[in-house]
Scaffold this active site. Structure first.
Site, PDB file in Angstrom:
ATOM      1  N   HIS A  54       2.185   4.004  -6.758  1.00  0.00           N
ATOM      2  CA  HIS A  54       0.935   3.270  -6.497  1.00  0.00           C
ATOM      3  C   HIS A  54       0.575   2.290  -7.617  1.00  0.00           C
ATOM      4  CE1 HIS A  54      -0.110   5.925  -3.317  1.00  0.00           C
ATOM      5  NE2 HIS A  54      -0.548   6.918  -4.047  1.00  0.00           N
ATOM      6  N   GLU A  93      -3.852   2.450  -5.675  1.00  0.00           N
ATOM      7  CA  GLU A  93      -3.114   1.171  -5.600  1.00  0.00           C
ATOM      8  C   GLU A  93      -4.098  -0.002  -5.613  1.00  0.00           C
ATOM      9  OE1 GLU A  93      -0.501   0.539  -2.183  1.00  0.00           O
ATOM     10  OE2 GLU A  93      -0.694  -1.612  -2.489  1.00  0.00           O
ATOM     11  N   ASN A 107      -0.269   8.141   4.962  1.00  0.00           N
ATOM     12  CA  ASN A 107       0.653   7.419   5.859  1.00  0.00           C
ATOM     13  C   ASN A 107       1.272   8.371   6.878  1.00  0.00           C
ATOM     14  OD1 ASN A 107       3.776   7.679   5.286  1.00  0.00           O
ATOM     15  ND2 ASN A 107       2.787   7.831   3.279  1.00  0.00           N
TER      16      ASN A 107
END
Ligand code: F3S
Length: 278
Positions: A75, A127, A219
């Protein structure tokens, strides 16, 4: 060979950046250095506990990094963290994904050129914080999407690597509706899109779909949700131990997908288990 036909999505499992972070971490530990990761290396509890078993600890803060080498996750981090670690004399193993670095550089360049930088992404995600901080080093007009109504011209956009093109298009349209034509640096990473497209395509064609990955992996959760819209029987699992054989009663085809933070051995373990079922 079991009775089930098991198919794996064309793209599934650890992406380039995650695999690279894992490899760099293990290489450093194998070089006989004490190693910690600044935050859990990836959103996958099994991997974090495997690393702990090899003596690779998770440090929560820079001050907590007492090992010789410190791994920066894919990240990325705010630049001040790198400065602080260097000042403390820690060896920095920078596993920031090159795609994330591209977004950081794009944000910094736009800020240096005088644009108001809008980061399309999840507020508070590490991130996004890193991308914003890189931009803020060059100019202080940076923000995460949410305040599109307030941003003055000229506007430059960068995107968190895991966002969708649909989300980006919505933001661009919202700005255009205000008469602003933003400069867009499309920093979306294909790994996410490829996994989503492949998982959806497979989910449409099978009786049961398994999505493998950490429950704390956003994700993987997004892949699960997308598959749930395409197949009647979809399960999010972290490991083969969670599989209930009754899921496959009167079913013949099983599809497998896995998030970008799921290593290969976890996928193989599930496939091998399914092949033993009768
Ligand atoms: Fe990098 Fe894309 Fe993975 S940004 S960490 S390769 S999802």
């Amino acid at each position: 060979m079991g009775r089930l036909k098991v198919s794996r999505a064309e793209y599934a499992g650890a992406c380039y950046g995650v695999q690279r972070a894992l490899d760099l971490t293990l290489e450093t530990a194998n070089a006989d250095k004490t190693v910690c990761t600044l935050g859990p290396l990836i959103h996958n509890p099994q991997v974090v506990s495997d690393l702990a078993a090899r003596g690779i600890r998770v440090a929560d803060t820079v001050e907590d990094c007492t090992e010789q080498a410190v791994v920066i996750r894919s990240h990325g981090v705010v630049p001040e963290v790198l400065d602080a670690l260097a000042a403390r004399g820690n060896e920095i193993v920078d596993a920031t994904c090159p795609h994330v670095m591209r977004a950081q550089r794009a944000a910094a360049k736009l800020a240096a050129e005088g644009y108001h930088v809008l980061v399309v992404g999840e507020e508070g995600h590490p991130e996004v914080e890193g991308i914003l901080a890189h931009a803020r080093r060059e100019g202080d007009q940076c923000m995460v999407v949410g305040a599109v109504e307030d941003i003055p011209e000229p506007v430059g956009i960068v995107v968190q690597t895991t966002q969708s093109h649909q989300k980006l298009a919505e933001i661009v349209e919202a700005l255009q509706a205000r008469g602003i034509e933003p400069v867009v640096k499309d920093t979306i990473c294909f790994a996410t899109i490829q996994r989503q497209d492949a998982a959806r395509a497979l989910a449409r064609s099978v009786d049961v779909m398994l999505v493998i990955g950490g429950r704390n992996s956003s994700n993987t959760t997004r892949l699960y949700e997308m598959c749930a819209g395409c197949c009647d029987a979809v399960y999010h699992i972290e490991s083969a131990q969670e599989i209930d054989p009754s899921w496959f009663a009167h079913k013949t085809t099983v599809g497998i997908s896995a998030g970008a933070s799921t290593p290969e051995n976890q996928i193989e373990e599930v496939v091998s288990y399914l092949e033993t079922l009768d």
